[in-house]
Design a protein around this motif. Sequence first.
Motif, PDB file in Angstrom:
ATOM      1  N   UNK A  68       0.797  -1.224   0.000  1.00  0.00           N
ATOM      2  CA  UNK A  68       0.000   0.000   0.000  1.00  0.00           C
ATOM      3  C   UNK A  68       0.833   1.279   0.000  1.00  0.00           C
ATOM      4  N   UNK A  69       1.998   1.263   0.636  1.00  0.00           N
ATOM      5  CA  UNK A  69       2.745   2.520   0.788  1.00  0.00           C
ATOM      6  C   UNK A  69       3.131   3.175  -0.528  1.00  0.00           C
ATOM      7  N   UNK A  70       3.690   2.450  -1.505  1.00  0.00           N
ATOM      8  CA  UNK A  70       4.012   3.126  -2.770  1.00  0.00           C
ATOM      9  C   UNK A  70       2.772   3.690  -3.455  1.00  0.00           C
ATOM     10  N   UNK A  71       1.653   2.945  -3.402  1.00  0.00           N
ATOM     11  CA  UNK A  71       0.413   3.437  -4.017  1.00  0.00           C
ATOM     12  C   UNK A  71      -0.083   4.697  -3.310  1.00  0.00           C
ATOM     13  N   UNK A  72      -0.037   4.678  -1.969  1.00  0.00           N
ATOM     14  CA  UNK A  72      -0.431   5.868  -1.203  1.00  0.00           C
ATOM     15  C   UNK A  72       0.483   7.030  -1.546  1.00  0.00           C
ATOM     16  N   UNK A  79      -2.247  14.363  -5.066  1.00  0.00           N
ATOM     17  CA  UNK A  79      -3.361  14.888  -4.289  1.00  0.00           C
ATOM     18  C   UNK A  79      -3.110  14.615  -2.804  1.00  0.00           C
ATOM     19  N   UNK A  80      -2.385  15.504  -2.140  1.00  0.00           N
ATOM     20  CA  UNK A  80      -2.078  15.305  -0.718  1.00  0.00           C
ATOM     21  C   UNK A  80      -3.351  15.171   0.121  1.00  0.00           C
ATOM     22  N   UNK A  81      -3.287  14.310   1.137  1.00  0.00           N
ATOM     23  CA  UNK A  81      -4.425  14.054   2.023  1.00  0.00           C
ATOM     24  C   UNK A  81      -3.997  14.292   3.467  1.00  0.00           C
ATOM     25  N   UNK A  82      -3.972  15.548   3.906  1.00  0.00           N
ATOM     26  CA  UNK A  82      -3.468  15.860   5.256  1.00  0.00           C
ATOM     27  C   UNK A  82      -4.169  15.102   6.364  1.00  0.00           C
TER      28      UNK A  82
END
Length: 398
Positions: A68-72, A79-82
Amino acid sequence: MTASPISARVAGTTVVPILVAISLSHMMNDIMQSLLAAIYPLLKADFSLDYWQIGLMTMAFQCTASLLQPAVGMFTDRRPLPMSLPAGMGSTFLGLILLAFAPSYGMLLAGACLIGIGSAIFHPEASRVARLASGGRFGLAQSVFQVGGNFGQAIGPLLAAFIVVPFGRPSVAAFSVIALVGMATLSWVGRWYGAAMVASRKTAADRTLPLSRGRVVAALVVLALLMFSKNIYLASISSYYTFYLIETFGVSTQTSQVMLFLFLGAVAAGTVIGGPIGDRIGRVTVIWVSILGVLPFTLALPHANLFWSGVLTIPIGLILASAFPAIVVCAQELLPGRVGMVAGIFFGLSFGMGGIAAAMLGVFADARGIGTVYNICAFLPVTGVLAMFLPRAAARGA
């Protein structure tokens, strides 16, 4: 509350409150994650597990994070997701609850996966926050960020030794309070991060590669291999060192976890040292010394008595961990504007490969004995010679 830090960031100064907050959040995140490995002896006894099942739990955690980390990271580069930061901590919270009350081995695996999901969400965005708040001191910021995680990994086994071991597996649920504090802290960091991203949009990120595409790819492959070998060795310690001490020297579970704490504390200290030194003398030099330089100590460890085993793990952790900030910042400089993707690859894929290695080492330990694992892993730092293929000019940094 956010005006001053954002102004400071735009002015190019290091935003210390945000770096401290993200480091403390990393510490809380990794305290909870390190509990998984720290309670392996309890789980082994409660569920009558074999070593391969212990390794499979490590693989479930680390491979979930690695997938998941590379995809995230790639998604959040665009599109940053704070506010995903507190959400990731929430997933870790749920994983802890499962570890505390799981009635079966399958539910333990599910808890390990939820912790991995929390890691996958947390690391890419938190690494971006650290870089945003660095004021150009990228190695220092990466060290401050990462050392929080290292301290968390070191404290986790110690807390397990004095809380979970005496009071049993359900006491793991008490650590959910840490998750709630972490979610509150990351909500504040997320608000700063969101405002900082709005301010940074005034200047488009430069994504021009510093070298030809072929040389960048080759350098990234070398960095990934170095991180892979480093994480295999760390996985061999974090997953099996307590069992090695118990079986080889007959120490108690608590004593073995205290000795694991000494190693992980040295890892934390090495992380603090590695980033600032890399800013000053060059990251490739730090990578050379930290990976290849640890070889004499790893070769001696399988042949040492109890006292010298404890002594040797300190320089091993100290020297080996100093490479991590240098490797990450070097990769970020080779791929400008792709902080999330780099963090996803080096926090995610490399740890996932370490998880696969941990499972394989568990199978090998069942077949040949736990001591043989350390005789084999002792040679992993030889991969440090690959640092000769890294381009110094592009990797030196500020």
